[in-house]
Design an enzyme around this catalytic site. Structure first.
Site, short mmCIF file in Angstrom:
data_model
loop_
_atom_site.label_atom_id
_atom_site.label_comp_id
_atom_site.label_asym_id
_atom_site.label_seq_id
_atom_site.Cartn_x
_atom_site.Cartn_y
_atom_site.Cartn_z
N ASP A 97 0.85 -1.20 0.00
CA ASP A 97 0.00 0.00 0.00
C ASP A 97 0.88 1.24 0.00
OD1 ASP A 97 -1.87 1.97 0.36
OD2 ASP A 97 -2.44 1.37 2.38
N GLU A 100 -2.59 10.61 -0.17
CA GLU A 100 -3.83 9.84 -0.05
C GLU A 100 -4.01 9.38 1.38
OE1 GLU A 100 -6.27 6.04 -0.02
OE2 GLU A 100 -4.28 6.47 0.75
N HIS A 105 -0.03 -0.72 6.72
CA HIS A 105 0.34 0.55 7.39
C HIS A 105 1.37 0.39 8.51
CE1 HIS A 105 -3.37 3.09 5.91
NE2 HIS A 105 -2.68 2.55 4.92
ZN LIG Z 1 -3.31 3.13 -0.04
#
Ligand SMILES: [Zn+2]
Length: 723
Positions: free
Chosen positions: A368, A405, A537
């Site tokens: 991500d 983002e 994350h």
């Molecule tokens: Zn993302």
């Protein structure tokens, strides 16, 4: 004449791995809307494109992008912008790095201390993220301590209450047990909803602060081996993330509805305390290593059985532990950088086809978002190869690498607000965020593009053999049989309405399609390839984890590059825009059905669905006529195609309401929004459904009228096309 696209029968056997494709064609093959001369032209272009995206190159690009942590607005982030810009230019795209400003926090000091009822220290943290073994990424001093984007600074001390996922129902249950949240620190576990919603609900209940931890039941050892032995979250790994109230509005907190260009005058900015999308109470994410001693010390009533996670003790709701949370945030109006690369269209230059992925990461961001960035770069590589062979897209193509983002869809929102007038007739926005975390293809789309996504997936080979579509269909069927029933719908039960084809999800929020579909009405899709991914994350979402767990040979990167790029070039070249409004109508009918049942259960007996239902039935009938017209045109001159396409695109625009949703006017779409209390998951016909949830009959009636007006506008447009 517009011919049906006989699915894939033309696919030549030039490329190894493509022999399976001819098996796709047959009497049941769905017609692919959109081309008058697919066989001669587009099939060749598609095949040329599909031969370019390269697994090995994608791996190298991913390695370069993730060599350093690159949080938005840092020098390392700017380096990744320059790298992406160089790749765009190499492909022949007209490229620029576009700066915007954003009100962003970075942590200066983060401290959490906890004591039990006797004053004994339970923990002092947070501890740094660390695993034994040879992860070479974990000790980089440039990795920021875990924190929540959009959290205010704070210094609060309070008794801890455990509130499960911190959904409204969880709080109601605790209130029913006589628990008062005022002045408390609420301990939430990750999962079920967007973390910003957890803070939002806690704030509404008067909490002083929030801790959000990752329970091993949700993405840790309860699921499987932990990194570095497997893909799941190790004890010290923290899920950072934004707690922005993006269901109010995403993007820069100080400029809702307009772009935060570098030259935006200071008197146009909101003051931070006026920003409607920022929490008022501090919050901090924790690993289970740090949360476990707090949770274990809690006494009071047993937590409801289903609130028990996988830590080895019985969970109680409290009291029994006190926490002192100190957060010092450095808030500044910082510069972020989108990278925009475009190529002009020859025939319909004003109809933009936009494709985007964010680039910024909370740490290294291998999955991500940079698995998506690498896939996008290989898609751009493929488009570049076509351009070099002389191909020119008929519509303008715009590739976008978004920044910030993670803090709240900021780069995409600011750019979309900046280009709102051009985007009013953009024909599609294609998103990928988590491009690859494993081998399972997944997609969400506005209903008019669900068929389009399936058709694209039929053209792309899967590393497992067969097409992406075949493997996708098989895995959904297996999943459904494992669950001993039909696949659960997040929204209203739409499968019944749309037949038994592969399920394509609805767009909620949590990624960059939000400003396009929900603010501006640009038909959108979101694609990715999923798998066991427990390090979201955290510092462990890095290249070593990726190679070990997600895609060792980058063949799923190649697959995603092919899907993503094919979406772009097919949409850019379609004669007739391939929107499927029949499915759209059926989905709306199913949403109304479900809302009606819910309204009855809620006791809102006076809520009248008849006009909305009538408008929807008319929508379905008209869209069947329009579909005929999309497939069989009497006049296929460019001028006539252009005016047809403008009308087809207008239908989605008709679903916008100028006033937007109650209390969140930035969200203008009457059919889809992120839920105020789910955050990620879509709420369908949101004005009506959220009024029913609030048991507010007059608001529900008002919103029913807004919805009916929107459907009637769309009916008017469809009728004009069908004539
Ligand atoms: Zn993302």
């Amino acid at each position: 004449m517009i011919r049906l696209r006989p699915a894939l029968v033309f696919a030549p056997l030039l490329l190894c791995g493509f022999a399976f494709l001819s098996a796709q064609a047959g009497p049941d093959s769905p017609a692919f809307l959109g081309y008058r001369d697919f066989a001669a032209e587009q099939a060749k272009i598609d095949q040329q494109f599909l031969s370019i995206p390269d697994a090995k190159l994608a791996g190298e690009e991913l390695k370069t992008l993730t060599a350093q942590p690159h949080v938005a607005a840092t020098p390392e982030d700017y380096k990744t912008a320059e790298y992406v810009a160089s790749k765009f230019k190499e492909a022949g795209l007209e490229t620029s790095i576009v700066p915007y400003k954003a009100w962003l926090n970075m942590p200066k000091e983060v401290s959490v201390e906890a004591w039990n009822a006797d004053g004994k220290l339970l923990m002092k943290g947070p501890v740094p993220e660390h695993v034994d073994g040879n992860d070479s990424f974990q000790n980089d001093p440039r990795v920021l301590p875990a924190f929540n984007g959009s959290s205010p600074s704070g210094d609060v001390t309070g008794e801890v209450v455990y509130a499960n996922y911190c959904r409204p129902d969880d709080f109601n249950k605790l209130s029913g047990m006589g628990i008062d949240f005022r002045g408390k620190i609420v301990l939430c576990r990750y999962g079920s909803n967007f973390r910003g919603v957890k803070v939002y609900v806690a704030e509404q209940h008067g909490a002083a602060g929030v801790l959000i931890y990752s329970d091993p039941a949700d993405d840790g050892y309860y699921r499987g081996d932990m990194y570095p032995h497997g893909p799941y979250r190790p004890a010290t790994a923290v899920q950072r993330g934004s707690v922005q109230y993006l269901f109010r509005y995403p993007g820069d907190a100080l400029t809702p509805g307009f772009a935060s260009r570098p030259d935006v005058p200071a008197d146009k900015l909101l003051k931070p305390e006026q920003a409607g999308n920022m929490p008022k109470i501090p919050s901090e994410p924790l690993s289970y290593h740090d949360a476990a001693p707090i949770l274990e010390a809690l006494g009071g009533p047993d937590a409801p059985r289903e609130w028990q996670g996988a830590l080895p003790f019985t969970y109680h709701v409290g009291p029994g532990a006190k926490v002192h949370l100190v957060l010092k945030m450095d808030y500044q109006y910082r510069t972020i950088w989108d990278v925009i690369g475009s190529v002009d269209g020859t025939t319909f230059p004003d109809e933009w086809v936009i494709a985007g992925n964010h680039r910024d990461a909370w740490a290294y961001g291998a999955v991500d978002p940079n698995s998506g960035t690498a896939a996008m770069l290989e898609a751009v590589h493929g488009v570049g190869a076509l351009l070099k062979q002389g191909w020119k897209p008929r519509r303008r193509i715009v590739f976008c690498s978004w920044d910030a983002e993670e803090e709240g869809l900021i780069g995409s929102t600011e750019w979309a607000e900046d280009h709102a007038s051009q985007l009013a007739h953009a024909v599609a926005y294609f998103n990928t965020d988590v491009g690859v975390s494993g081998p399972n293809f997944e997609a969400a789309a506005v209903p008019s593009l669900k068929e389009f996504v399936r058709d694209i997936a039929k053209q792309v080979p899967s590393p497992k053999g067969g097409s992406v579509y075949d493997v996708w269909k098989r895995s959904q069927a297996e999943q459904a049989s494992r669950q001993k029933g039909p696949v659960e719908e997040h929204s209203a039960g739409t499968n019944a309405a749309i037949g038994n084809d592969v399920r394509v999800g609805d767009l909620g929020s949590g990624s960059d399609y939000t400003p396009f579909i929900q603010h501006l009405g640009v038909p959108s899709t979101d694609v990715g390839s999923g798998g066991p991914y427990g390090v979201y994350h955290s510092v462990f979402d890095n290249f070593a984890w990726f190679v070990m767990n997600a895609d060792p040979t980058f063949v799923y990167e190649q697959e995603m590059a092919r899907v993503f790029g094919l979406e772009v070039i097919n949409m850019a070249d379609a004669d007739v825009l391939p929107y499927d409004y029949v499915t759209y109508g059926k989905e709306i009918a199913a949403y109304l059905d479900a809302a009606q049942k819910k309204g009855q259960q809620a006791g809102l007996l006076g809520l009248d669905f008849a006009s909305a239902e009538q408008a929807t039935q008319r929508f379905i009938t008209l869209s069947e006529q329009v579909r005929q017209k999309q497939q069989h045109l009497d006049d296929d001159s460019t001028a006539s195609l252009a005016s047809l396409n403008i009308q087809l695109r207008q239908v989605e625009g008709d679903f916008l309401s100028a006033a937007g949703l109650p209390n969140r006017p930035w969200f203008k779409h009457t059919i889809y929004a992120p839920g105020e209390y789910t955050g990620y998951a879509a709420v369908v016909i949101p004005g009506v459904n959220e009024a029913i949830d609030a048991k507010d009959l007059s608001r529900a009636q008002e919103q029913m009228k807004v919805l009916t007006d929107a459907i009637n506008r769309a009916d008017g447009t469809l009728e004009a096309i069908a004539k």
